[in-house]
Enzyme design. Structure first.
Site, PDB file in Angstrom:
ATOM      1  N   THR A  14       0.826  -1.219   0.000  1.00 56.31           N
ATOM      2  CA  THR A  14       0.000   0.000   0.000  1.00 56.31           C
ATOM      3  C   THR A  14       0.850   1.255   0.000  1.00 56.31           C
ATOM      4  O   THR A  14       0.630   2.169  -0.799  1.00 56.31           O
ATOM      5  CB  THR A  14      -0.919  -0.008   1.231  1.00 56.31           C
ATOM      6  OG1 THR A  14      -1.765  -1.165   1.179  1.00 56.31           O
ATOM      7  CG2 THR A  14      -1.785   1.233   1.281  1.00 56.31           C
ATOM      8  N   LYS A 107       9.156   0.812  11.611  1.00 55.89           N
ATOM      9  CA  LYS A 107       9.394   1.080  13.031  1.00 55.89           C
ATOM     10  C   LYS A 107       9.992  -0.117  13.754  1.00 55.89           C
ATOM     11  O   LYS A 107      10.808   0.043  14.672  1.00 55.89           O
ATOM     12  CB  LYS A 107       8.108   1.523  13.735  1.00 55.89           C
ATOM     13  CG  LYS A 107       6.961   0.524  13.759  1.00 55.89           C
ATOM     14  CD  LYS A 107       5.954   0.839  12.700  1.00 55.89           C
ATOM     15  CE  LYS A 107       4.754  -0.089  12.721  1.00 55.89           C
ATOM     16  NZ  LYS A 107       3.901   0.138  11.531  1.00 55.89           N
ATOM     17  N   VAL A 134       6.438   6.513  12.323  1.00 55.88           N
ATOM     18  CA  VAL A 134       5.703   6.899  13.533  1.00 55.88           C
ATOM     19  C   VAL A 134       4.517   7.787  13.160  1.00 55.88           C
ATOM     20  O   VAL A 134       4.698   8.859  12.586  1.00 55.88           O
ATOM     21  CB  VAL A 134       6.613   7.656  14.524  1.00 55.88           C
ATOM     22  CG1 VAL A 134       5.833   8.046  15.775  1.00 55.88           C
ATOM     23  CG2 VAL A 134       7.824   6.808  14.895  1.00 55.88           C
ATOM     24  N   GLY A 136       2.135   7.718  10.929  1.00 57.24           N
ATOM     25  CA  GLY A 136       1.701   7.941   9.553  1.00 57.24           C
ATOM     26  C   GLY A 136       2.036   9.305   9.011  1.00 57.24           C
ATOM     27  O   GLY A 136       3.201   9.690   8.911  1.00 57.24           O
ATOM     28  N   GLY A 189     -10.223  -5.107   7.885  1.00 58.57           N
ATOM     29  CA  GLY A 189      -8.825  -5.160   7.467  1.00 58.57           C
ATOM     30  C   GLY A 189      -7.901  -4.250   8.242  1.00 58.57           C
ATOM     31  O   GLY A 189      -6.804  -3.924   7.784  1.00 58.57           O
ATOM     32  N   GLU A 192      -3.192  -6.138  11.939  1.00 58.93           N
ATOM     33  CA  GLU A 192      -2.007  -6.744  11.341  1.00 58.93           C
ATOM     34  C   GLU A 192      -2.231  -8.250  11.183  1.00 58.93           C
ATOM     35  O   GLU A 192      -3.133  -8.837  11.789  1.00 58.93           O
ATOM     36  CB  GLU A 192      -0.794  -6.520  12.256  1.00 58.93           C
ATOM     37  CG  GLU A 192      -0.401  -5.072  12.445  1.00 58.93           C
ATOM     38  CD  GLU A 192       0.524  -4.558  11.372  1.00 58.93           C
ATOM     39  OE1 GLU A 192       0.822  -5.325  10.421  1.00 58.93           O
ATOM     40  OE2 GLU A 192       0.948  -3.400  11.456  1.00 58.93           O
ATOM     41  N   LYS A 207       6.965   2.562  18.168  1.00 59.86           N
ATOM     42  CA  LYS A 207       6.948   3.993  17.841  1.00 59.86           C
ATOM     43  C   LYS A 207       7.375   4.834  19.035  1.00 59.86           C
ATOM     44  O   LYS A 207       8.156   5.789  18.895  1.00 59.86           O
ATOM     45  CB  LYS A 207       5.548   4.390  17.376  1.00 59.86           C
ATOM     46  CG  LYS A 207       5.078   3.654  16.136  1.00 59.86           C
ATOM     47  CD  LYS A 207       3.606   3.888  15.858  1.00 59.86           C
ATOM     48  CE  LYS A 207       3.106   3.040  14.707  1.00 59.86           C
ATOM     49  NZ  LYS A 207       1.655   3.182  14.468  1.00 59.86           N
TER      50      LYS A 207
END
Length: 430
Positions: A14, A107, A134, A136, A189, A192, A207
């Site tokens: 993505t 991370k 960290v 986004g 979704g 993880e 993070k």
């Protein structure tokens, strides 16, 4: 015309696809803002035939990311593979050894190997940047290393995992159980492949360890982060917190005290009227407190193609401009190992426990708390549970240290009236 900055991108999920889209679609903007073209020389991923929503036909394909990292026709290696070891680590090391700058969103890699990689980058005269690792799209790394560099940071705290915040928000707003909200997040979704990375606080702990290193000039020490996930937070806890004017968040907190560096990622109660208390859904927020600037609140999308790719490209553009910063804001050779500190400033705590439904049970609990130096501020006791011979009890303590509270909790089994393990959540001033 200035020479182009040439990228080699490893990992085309993505975020990787998002980076390719920005380079292709925003070429004129990138050049105008950096003074040189930014181009992609070659790419690498596990599946060459996967549909990614963007054409890769004009880029050379390299099956091995380590080989890509060392190519002569790239200046910056963009690592978007993921994972703390394996190909991500091998390729990042290969790039730095070959004198390439590196931009990563990884991370886990930095939380486990950040110091060694920073030292390698420094030795080779390279930069290693990781804004996308960290929170986004929130520019929190840039804020700490640049905008707030003149401050002594007194505290960093934040909600750094959108999936956990989504689950807790749905439990509160829709009255879902933890299991129901977890299943909903899974179907959407949001989780993880290993859900424990999210709900166990591990992803957010990675993070926090990176922010701590920058904020306090220390070596990254993920293993010193106290981790507690959200699995034990009940719908009843959320309702009771709301009644008292609080909301429950998976909150990361780090502060440097006279006893060492405190790093914790755990469910906490925060005032419902605070910026953190008003944060809903999958959004992230980081709060930084500095001695000169006071409190700074950074809020935004913590994941997703656009926000994370934006953060990657912010680092790439800094390199294109000629900005050369140390990985963690100071030369790696100057970063010291911090003494981990479990204790921190005293705070009130929320306690939930089930007691045997018999006379004198509550008095024994109060005595165990008192003997440890923990005093009760508020208490609420319920009648016998329909499902068992237990009576739920909720307690809010006056300010106390975690050490004193742990002493009290350790004594609870000896009372003979506490069933199971009590839930203890810090109430954090936000």
């Amino acid at each position: 015309m200035s020479e182009p900055l040439r990228l080699g991108i490893a990992g085309l999920g993505t975020v990787g696809a998002g980076v390719v889209k920005i380079v292709r679609q925003k070429a004129a903007l990138l050049e105008a803002r950096t003074g040189r073209p930014i181009v992609i020389s070659a790419v690498s991923a596990r599946n060459r035939d996967k549909e990614r929503g963007v054409s890769l036909a004009t880029y050379e394909w390299v099956d091995d990311p380590v080989a890509l990292a060392a190519r002569d026709d790239i200046d910056v290696f963009v690592e978007l593979i993921g994972g703390s070891d394996g190909p991500a680590k091998a390729a990042t090391e290969a790039a730095l050894k070959a004198g390439k700058d590196v931009v990563t969103a990884n991370k886990a890699l930095l939380a486990h190997h950040g110091q060694a990689l920073a030292e390698l980058a420094e030795a080779k005269g390279c930069v290693l940047r990781f804004e996308a690792a960290v929170a986004g799209g929130i520019p929190v790394i840039k804020a700490l290393t640049e905008g707030l560099a003149a401050n002594e940071v007194t505290r960093v705290m934040g909600v750094m995992n959108g999936t956990c915040n989504y689950i807790l928000t749905r439990m509160e707003n829709a009255g879902l159980t933890y299991e129901q909200a977890f299943d909903e997040a899974d179907k959407l979704g949001y989780l993880e492949a290993d859900p424990e990375l999210d709900v166990g606080g591990i992803d957010a702990g990675h993070k926090l360890s990176l922010l701590s290193a920058i904020a306090y000039g220390t070596q990254v020490d993920f293993h010193a982060v106290e981790l507690e996930g959200i699995g034990r937070v009940s719908a009843e806890d959320i309702r009771q917190a709301a009644d008292m004017g609080y909301r429950i968040k998976l909150l990361g907190v780090c502060r440097l005290t006279g006893r060492g560096l405190k790093q914790s990622m755990a469910p906490c109660l925060v005032p419902a009227t605070s910026p953190l208390g008003q944060l809903d859904g999958g959004t992230n927020m980081v709060v930084i407190e500095g001695d000169q600037v006071g409190q700074i609140v950074l809020r935004g999308a913590g994941a997703g193609e656009g926000p994370t790719a934006s953060a990657v490209m912010g680092d790439v553009m800094d390199i294109a401009r000629g900005t050369r910063l140390s990985t963690f804001g100071a030369p790696a050779s100057l970063l010291k190992r911090a003494t981990p500190a479990k204790s921190t400033a005293p705070a009130p705590y929320y306690l939930r426990m089930a007691l045997v439904d018999k006379p004198g049970a509550l008095a024994k609990v109060a005595a165990a708390l008192g003997e440890a130096g923990v005093s009760i501020n508020r208490l609420r006791q319920y009648g016998q549970s329909r499902e068992s011979d237990s009576a739920p009890v909720l307690i809010v303590t006056h300010k106390t240290t975690r050490e004193a509270l742990d002493t009290a909790l350790a004594a609870m089994p000896e009372t003979g009236v506490v069933l199971g393990s009590p839930v203890a959540l810090r109430i954090e001033a936000a």
